[in-house]
Design an enzyme around this catalytic site. Structure first.
Site, PDB file in Angstrom:
ATOM      1  N   LEU A   1      51.286  80.836  48.361  1.00  0.00           N
ATOM      2  CA  LEU A   1      52.404  80.158  47.697  1.00  0.00           C
ATOM      3  C   LEU A   1      51.928  78.981  46.851  1.00  0.00           C
ATOM      4  O   LEU A   1      52.731  78.336  46.186  1.00  0.00           O
ATOM      5  CB  LEU A   1      53.387  79.599  48.731  1.00  0.00           C
ATOM      6  N   GLU A   2      50.655  78.666  46.916  1.00  0.00           N
ATOM      7  CA  GLU A   2      50.167  77.490  46.191  1.00  0.00           C
ATOM      8  C   GLU A   2      49.133  77.928  45.155  1.00  0.00           C
ATOM      9  O   GLU A   2      49.496  78.451  44.106  1.00  0.00           O
ATOM     10  CB  GLU A   2      49.669  76.444  47.187  1.00  0.00           C
ATOM     11  N   MET A   3      47.846  77.788  45.415  1.00  0.00           N
ATOM     12  CA  MET A   3      46.853  78.090  44.380  1.00  0.00           C
ATOM     13  C   MET A   3      46.289  79.508  44.488  1.00  0.00           C
ATOM     14  O   MET A   3      45.622  79.982  43.570  1.00  0.00           O
ATOM     15  CB  MET A   3      45.755  77.028  44.421  1.00  0.00           C
TER      16      MET A   3
END
Lengths: 356, 356
Positions: free
Chosen positions: A147-149
Site C-alpha cells: 500500500l506504500e512504496m
C-alpha cells in the site's frame, strides 16, 4: 515518580498543587507555585536536543547523514519510482502529509495516519503499534508495503547499485562492510538522517530550560491541567509520547469510526489480550501542525482531539476553559524546524532499473 | 545565418569546414580550425546565465521567488494534496521524473514525457507543443489537468487563503494587487522561482566562454557533427532547443510507437496542417540526465535517441564514431545544478480545506 497510580497520597498532593496554582493565578503567591509547576514539568518531560543522539550500532557520520537524506527524498526507492519517504512524511509539512491515511502505490490508501518523522528518533519504538524497535528497521517497512512504496529489497539494492554516486556514498558511509550497498544499510542511513530531524527551541523547551516567561499564564494553566489530569502519564518524556502503549478507550470505548474493530493495534504485535486496541501514545511535539489526529486520522481539529481524549481515556469532563488551556499549552510545543538543503540525487546515466 | 536551407553555397561552405576540421584533427593546423568551430558554435548557441533573466510583466523579488519555491514543493496545490510540481519535475533529478510519462491523480498516466524545469525559462514557449507562451501560464495547466494535479483555480485559491503564511507572502510579493492571492499570481510566483532554476557552468559553456580546453577532442568532433549535420538547426540557442517547432519525422516516419497517430503535436494548438506531428525541439541542456527521451518517453538510451533522430530527421546514416562523438558532445552540456534549501511550508493551523 509515576502519576499512573491513583493512591491517596498522590491525590492529596495534587490537590495541594492545584491550590498552590490557584494562589499563583490570583496573583498573590506566584513564585512558589511557578517553581513547583516547573519542577513537576521537569520531572516528566525532557528538552529536545539540538544535536542528534548517538545511535546504538549505527555510528553517525556526515556521509551517512547525507546518504540518508538522499534516500529519504529519492522516489526511486519505490517500485513506481514516484513515491519517496518524503511523500508521506513531508519535511516541509512538519513531517506528515495532512491526510487521514496516506495515498501509496496504485493510489491505494494506507490503514493508519502517517506519524511525523521529526523527533521520531526520541521514541522508544516506531509505528502506531510500536512494532519496529528503531527507525533503521521502521524505514524499511514502507519501502516494501504494497500500500506504500511496493518495492522489494532485491530491486532496491539493484536500483542503488546501478547508480554510481550511491555506490560511492554507501562505501564511504559503511567502510567496514564488504557489501556496503545493502537493504539493511538503507535503513541505517535513513535512521542517521532522521536522527537530525529535531525541532528544538519550542517555547515549552525554553520554559523547561528555566525561562519561566516563555509560557503565557494560560499555557501554564494548560500545563498544570496536562499534568494534573494525567495526560502526562502517557504523553511523557522528551517527545510527550512515543514511549509506552495504552488502550485507546481506557475509560470509554471510542466510536467505532475512531476505533475500527478490524485494527487491534498492538495486540497484532504481541498477541497479548492485554494489548487489544492498545496503541503507542502519539508524541505531541509540534502537534498543532500534524493534523489530522488519531491512528485513523479522522479528527482534524486539535481541540476536538483533546475533548475526545479526555472523554475516552479519562472519563472526565473538563471545563471549556480547561480544554482551551490544554490546547494553548499544546501549541507551545512547536519547535524550530531544521533548515534542509534539498539533495541533488545521484543519477544513473542510463536507467538500468526502470519503474515497475 | 540559418542552416535550415540546403543551397549549394551552404553545402560548399560546410564541405570546406569539414575539410578544415579534418586538418585540425590530423593535428596539422589546429588553431585555425579550433577558432572556426568555436566561432561557429558561438553564432548558434548561448551561454546559460548564472542569474535569472528579467521576466516581462513579472518583476522578480526575493519574496516572490521564495513564494514560488514554496508553491513548487507544496502538494496542497493538488486536489489530493499529495502531488506537487516537484513530483514530476524533481529538482533533485535534473528537473524530471525519469518516467515514460508521469503518474498523476488517481495513478493515471500522462500523455507526454515530463520536460525538465531547469533552464525552461530560456525556452520561447512551454510544453511539447508550445501551447503556453510563458512559465507563468504553463505552471497553471498541470494543477488543473485531470491526469495530473486535478485541481481547480477556485479550490487552489481557497486552500491558499486558508493558510495565513501564504496570504502574507502573496501580499508581500504582489503589493500592487488588491487580490494578491489569485490563481494568476500562483503562476507568476512559480515562474519567478523557475527563472532561478538555471544550470550554468557546463563544460560546453566554458568552451563557449573561450576556454577551448574545456572540451575533449572527441567532444569537439561531436560538436562539429552537431553543427555540420544540422542538428543545430533545431537544437539552437542557449538551451539547444525550446525555440522552434519541427515535424517529428521530417525525413522518415518514426515507428508508430514513437509517434502515436493520436497525438498530432502542435497541430492541435494551431489547427494548421503544416504543424501536423510537429513538436517543439526539446532543449538538450543536461540531456544525459533527463532520460527517457522523446514525447513518448519510450527511448531510455541517449545513444539510441541520437540514432533515431539522425534517421528520422536527417535520413542519414552516421558512422558509429560520429554517433559516439555526438553523444560525447551532448554529455558536455551538463551544468551545475543550483543548491536549493527545502522550504518549510506555511501551515494552516486547522485544515480548512481538506484533500478531495
Amino acid at each position: 515518580m509515576s502519576f499512573c497510580g491513583q493512591n491517596h497520597h498522590l491525590v492529596r498532593l495534587r490537590r495541594l498543587r492545584v491550590a498552590l496554582c490557584l494562589i499563583f493565578l490570583l496573583g498573590t503567591g506566584g513564585f512558589a507555585a511557578e517553581d513547583t509547576l516547573l519542577a513537576r514539568a521537569r520531572s516528566r518531560f525532557g528538552i529536545i536536543p539540538s544535536t542528534p543522539p548517538a545511535l546504538p550500532g549505527n555510528p553517525l557520520s556526515e556521509s551517512k547523514i547525507e546518504l540518508g537524506k538522499m534516500l529519504f527524498f529519492d522516489p526511486r526507492l519505490s517500485s513506481s519510482q514516484t513515491i519517496s519517504c518524503n511523500s508521506c512524511h513531508g519535511l516541509g509539512l512538519a513531517g506528515v502529509d495532512h491526510l487521514e491515511t496516506s495515498i501509496g502505490h496504485s493510489w491505494k490508501k494506507g490503514s493508519r495516519n502517517s506519524p511525523s518523522v521529526f523527533n521520531a528518533i526520541l521514541n522508544s519504538s516506531q509505528f502506531w503499534d510500536g512494532r519496529a524497535p528503531s527507525l533503521a528497521e521502521q524505514g524499511l517497512a514502507p519501502i516494501q508495503a504494497a500500500l506504500e512504496m511496493n518495492n522489494t529489497p532485491a530491486v532496491v539494492v539493484a536500483t542503488l547499485k546501478a547508480i554510481p554516486g550511491y555506490v560511492a556514498l554507501f562505501r564511504k558511509s559503511f567502510p567496514e562492510d564488504q557489501e556496503a550497498v545493502s537493504f539493511r544499510n538503507v535503513g541505517k542511513a535513513l535512521e542517521a538522517f532522521e536522527a537530525t530531524l529535531l525541532t528544538p527551541g519550542s517555547r515549552f523547551d525554553q520554559y523547561l530550560a528555566g525561562d519561566e516567561s516563555a509560557l503565557t499564564v494560560q499555557e501554564k494553566r494548560g500545563l498544570a491541567v496536562f499534568i494534573n489530569r494525567d495526560c502526562a502519564s502517557c504523553h511523557k518524556g522528551t517527545n510527550l509520547g512515543g514511549l509506552s502503549f495504552h488502550r485507546f478507550g481506557v475509560a470509554r470505548k471510542p466510536s467505532p469510526e475512531l476505533l475500527p474493530p478490524s485494527d487491534h493495534g498492538r495486540r497484532a504485535v504481541t498477541g497479548q489480550a492485554a494489548d487489544d486496541y492498545a496503541f503507542r501514545a502519539p508524541p505531541l511535539r509540534n502537534v498543532e501542525l500534524t493534523a489530522p489526529y488519531f491512528h485513523t486520522g479522522l479528527v482534524w481539529d486539535l481541540r476536538e482531539a483533546v475533548v475526545t481524549m479526555v472523554r475516552v481515556q479519562l472519563d472526565s469532563k473538563l471545563k471549556e476553559q480547561e480544554i482551551d488551556d490544554l490546547v494553548a499549552y499544546l501549541r507551545s510545543l512547536t519547535g524550530k524546524f531544521p533548515s534542509i538543503s534539498y539533495p541533488i540525487l545521484p543519477e544513473s546515466v542510463i536507467q538500468n532499473v526502470r519503474p515497475g
